[in-house]
Write an enzyme that holds these catalytic residues in place. Structure first.
Site, PDB file in Angstrom:
ATOM      1  N   LYS A   1       2.124   1.800   6.636  1.00  0.00           N
ATOM      2  CA  LYS A   1       2.706   2.066   5.380  1.00  0.00           C
ATOM      3  C   LYS A   1       2.343   0.961   4.316  1.00  0.00           C
ATOM      4  O   LYS A   1       1.729   0.042   4.581  1.00  0.00           O
ATOM      5  CB  LYS A   1       4.380   2.073   5.754  1.00  0.00           C
TER       6      LYS A   1
ATOM      7  N   ARG B   1      20.956   0.307   7.606  1.00  0.00           N
ATOM      8  CA  ARG B   1      20.268   0.580   6.652  1.00  0.00           C
ATOM      9  C   ARG B   1      20.267   2.025   6.292  1.00  0.00           C
ATOM     10  O   ARG B   1      20.545   2.834   5.501  1.00  0.00           O
ATOM     11  CB  ARG B   1      18.771   0.097   6.784  1.00  0.00           C
TER      12      ARG B   1
ATOM     13  N   TYR C   1       0.373 -21.337 -20.384  1.00  0.00           N
ATOM     14  CA  TYR C   1       1.848 -21.050 -21.093  1.00  0.00           C
ATOM     15  C   TYR C   1       2.740 -22.067 -20.821  1.00  0.00           C
ATOM     16  O   TYR C   1       3.114 -22.634 -19.974  1.00  0.00           O
ATOM     17  CB  TYR C   1       2.335 -19.744 -20.845  1.00  0.00           C
TER      18      TYR C   1
ATOM     19  N   MET D   1      -1.216 -13.412 -16.074  1.00  0.00           N
ATOM     20  CA  MET D   1      -1.139 -12.024 -15.752  1.00  0.00           C
ATOM     21  C   MET D   1      -2.533 -11.650 -15.095  1.00  0.00           C
ATOM     22  O   MET D   1      -2.541 -11.195 -13.951  1.00  0.00           O
ATOM     23  CB  MET D   1      -1.034 -11.168 -16.910  1.00  0.00           C
TER      24      MET D   1
END
EC number: 5.1.1.1
Length: 813
Positions: A482, A580, A708, A757
């Protein structure tokens, strides 16, 4: 490995100065290894250009305390344990021989002039579904490489494959004592290393020493070899023309492949291999013979042998500049390997025009005149369009070649590189190591600047077999693929798992299973979190849903009735404490009533999920989950009169609660080399390595900032490298600001400033690097477990977070 020095001393005939009770856990000959520690036994080897005794003071400073030496360096007499011997190489070999005797599983020993590494790698591929194999790394077949290979055996291995190479007389006897093969394979005998022997007969005699005590020798029947094999050695021979061989084989070309017809012991069957060159056919047959001897059924041999692949350890195919294809064989230059390389060129050529860059030929065993006559004829027969020769000898014989240009050395060729006008051609680079043809390969290779996640399929196979070794023979295995194979890629890994014959694959959502089925995966696939809206697609693609609620069960039964299904497999999920998904105990009466009497579906398995299998502090809770699962599943089975597969264990559960294996277990993160148990991790192999390159390097001054928000301010002149990977690729922003690092030239480069990014920046002030150099984001170091610990998360999040825009590259070592 766990050995006391007192037991090692007599085996290597050493004189001990120090503590005999110290425990040795590993062996090293490399002073640079980061694995050297207080449990290391360091063998100080001395060669023509290097003497490891000079590194002992530094090693002591790093915590190493045990040394095998020719002499104790002055001033170090009482600072470590010293085992003095007459010859440290001989001592290393004696130690490996002693260590080998501790293991009693089959060992395949391989020797010959050509094909040793390929046969070893192919045998590993063919046999690894059934064995936990220890094999020589790469071409570790020398007087040093063989003992280092054997010393790597551990108690988890149950088959060994080691290759042995010699260059002169009296070498093989030493390697035989180390490898002690039970099964021998003699590969092709060619001209490599002929200069170390008086004649071919002497070379074959020396190689046959490897099989002195083997139970069997596998080889291609040959009159000369037959005359040199001792009468007491049992043989298992093959031939394409000699009916007296144990196995007779015929061959024919079929659609670019080779079909072999094998006749053996009153049986006959066909097998197809994906090669047509002579060398690959011989190597594949040797592997096939080993499988026959080990008792493999024809259908298994047929299934596996067709999947053999080109081993790129030596011949590597790369994209080149100006629409060229590069076949890089720059590691050696002998006549026999030239033949193999030219065959390979013909099979792999992408462009009709063929060029060979060829150095002087070594290790031919032929007179020089005869050698270059044969080489020129060989190149002519392969219709090579252009020959570029490098070296004094080939320049002398340039008149024997058509359309040739020669250079005295590699630097002279590089100086004239632009005038050679490489374009729209396939180029074979074939040169001896001393010519440093890697410089030429570097100029010719297409420069691609991309971030890739390399997936080691060998490591996946190794990890799979490690966990399989913990299971009872009757226990089935589901492997979870998965989340895009935990970030590593879905189909490629599923295909490998299918090859290894796991029983089930597990995915989270229907679309993952549909993609695998559409790509040709035939294994049963269980969908763990199906949405009711996906039931139609699940049925259409023959997937098997996990059912965890009455609402879901009724929805599926409605569709099953509409489509008039019969005994369609479903899997019932029980909630035993995870809270769950799943049926709880008070749901069982309604569940049983709903299931009873229907023929539309079949309960294929009953499962639950453990919440704390990885945390032994919650051992009692885990045991209570297992007990409740036993109670609820037994009730279902009894009241419905069914015997489905039961499974509750995940990766950690396999190791920590082996008594609860039931009918099947589910392997997840462990397949990818990750365990919560450090003692178990050392037996697993790293699967994924995330790599990039340096895009740009700049120098900033004190007081200048990076990134940044100016979150990094230089305190001094600093070299900053920019790497083209960022949080859009899956690198957490929190890994920046000097918490995390990347590896450049095997040195740590701290990440500075905020991760962007598409980019991140690192400090390379202390690293001798340049733009274009490779960068490791994670792999062996730093590994994802370390990153996860630093970020306060789990390795799953790191792996599954790698963006799909990052290219996955799958390879076998």
């Amino acid at each position: 490995m766990s050995l006391k020095i007192q037991h090692i001393v007599p085996e290597i005939q050493a004189r001990l100065s120090g503590n005999p009770d110290i425990e040795i856990t590993n062996v090293s000959i490399d002073s640079r290894s980061l694995q050297n520690n207080s449990g290391t036994l360091f063998f100080a080897l001395s060669g023509q250009n290097n003497d490891a005794h000079s590194y002992i003071p530094d090693l002591i400073g790093k915590g190493v305390r045990n040394f095998v030496v020719n002499h104790i360096p002055k001033g170090l007499e009482n600072k470590a344990n010293f085992l003095e011997v007459n010859n440290t190489l001989q001592a290393l070999q004696d130690f490996a021989s002693y260590y080998r005797k501790s293991f009693h599983f089959p060992i395949i020993g391989i020797t010959g002039s050509n094909g040793k590494t390929i046969v070893k790698e192919w045998l590993n591929f063919l046999l690894s579904p059934d064995y936990n194999i220890i094999r020589s790394p790469k071409s570790y077949n020398s007087q040093v490489g063989v003992p280092l290979s054997v010393i790597s055996i551990n108690e988890k291995h149950n088959l060994g494959i080691f290759e042995a190479g010699i260059s002169t007389v009296h070498e093989m006897e030493k390697l035989e004592k180390i490898i002690q093969p039970t099964i021998g394979i003699l590969t092709n005998i060619g001209s490599a290393h002929d200069e170390g022997f008086q004649n071919q007969e002497e070379k074959i005699k020396e190689k046959l020493y490897l099989f002195e005590h083997s139970e069997v020798l596998i080889y291609q029947k040959n009159t000369l070899v037959d005359s040199l094999i001792k009468p007491d050695i049992k043989t298992f021979s093959w031939s394409l023309d000699n009916k007296e061989a144990s196995v007779h084989i015929s061959q024919k070309s079929v659609a670019g492949k080779t079909q072999l017809t094998i006749t053996y012991d009153k049986i006959s069957f066909d097998a197809v291999i994906p090669f047509q060159d002579k060398a690959s056919i011989e190597n594949a047959i040797n592997c096939l013979m080993a499988m026959l001897y080990l008792g493999y059924l024809p259908e298994i041999i047929q299934e596996r042998i067709q999947l053999l692949y080109s081993v790129e350890m030596r011949l590597k195919v790369k994209n080149g500049i100006n629409n060229t294809e590069i076949i890089d064989d720059s590691y050696s230059s002998d006549y026999q390997s030239l033949r193999i390389a030219l065959d390979f060129l013909e099979q792999q050529k992408q462009y009709k025009k063929k060029t060979i860059i060829l150095s002087d030929i070594f290790q031919s065993g032929l007179p020089t005149d005869d050698l270059y006559k044969r080489v020129s004829e060989l190149i002519a027969s392969n219709k090579i369009d252009r020959v570029i020769g490098v070296g004094e000898e080939i320049g002398t014989y340039s008149g024997s070649f058509k359309n040739i240009i020669t250079y005295k050395n590699t630097d002279e060729l590089i100086a004239d590189f632009k005038n050679l006008n490489f374009a729209n051609e396939t180029i074979l680079i074939k040169g001896a190591r001393i010519f440093q043809f890697e410089k030429i390969a570097s100029l010719l290779e297409e420069k691609t600047h991309e971030t890739v996640l390399e997936i080691n399929l060998n490591a996946i196979s190794h990890n799979l077999n490690f966990f399989r070794s913990k299971l009872k023979p009757e226990t089935k295995l589901m492997v979870m693929v998965k989340a895009f194979g935990y970030g590593s890629g879905g189909f490629e890994i599923a295909k490998l798992l299918e090859y290894h014959k796991v029983d089930y694959l597990g995915v989270a959502f229907a679309d993952e299973g549909i993609a695998l089925k559409s790509a040709g995966i035939t294994l049963p696939i269980m969908v763990l979190n199906p949405e009711n809206t996906s039931f139609g697609a699940i049925i259409e693609h023959n997937l098997e849903p996990e059912i965890y609620s009455i609402k879901g069960l009724r929805a599926f039964l409605k569709i099953a009735e509409q489509r008039n299904l019969q005994q369609f497999p479903i899997h019932i999920k029980l909630d035993t404490g995870m809270h769950r998904l799943g049926f709880q105990e008070n749901d069982l009466p309604e569940l049983i009533d709903t299931l009873r009497g229907t023929s539309y579906i079949q309960v294929k398995s009953i499962l639950s999920h453990m919440a704390t299998s990885d945390d032994l502090e919650h051992h009692d809770f885990a045991k209570s989950q297992i007990a409740l699962f036993e109670k609820l599943s037994s009730r279902l089975m009894q009241e419905l009169s069914i015997e489905p597969i039961r499974h509750i264990l995940n990766t950690s559960g396999i190791s920590n609660y082996p008594e609860a294996q039931y009918g099947m277990v589910r392997l997840g993160i462990g397949l990818y080399g990750i365990s919560n148990d450090p003692s178990e991790t050392k037996y697993l192999e790293n699967v994924g390595t995330l790599k990039s390159i340096i895009s740009q390097i700049r120098t900033i001054q004190s007081g200048e900032s990076v990134g940044y928000g100016r979150r990094f301010m230089a305190q001094k002149e600093t070299r900053i490298a920019t790497i083209p990977i960022g949080y859009a690729d899956g690198i957490p922003r929190s890994w920046g600001n000097q918490l995390g690092y990347v590896l450049i030239k095997n040195e740590k480069a701290p990440i500075v400033g905020s991760i962007c990014m598409d980019m991140l920046m690192v400090d390379v002030s202390a690293i001798d690097c340049q733009e274009g150099d490779p960068v490791v984001i994670f792999g062996e170091n730093p590994n994802v477990t370390y990153i996860a610990e630093k970020l306060g998360t789990i390795p799953y999040e790191i792996l599954t977070g790698i963006s799909h825009r990052v290219k996955r590259v799958f390879y076998r070592e």
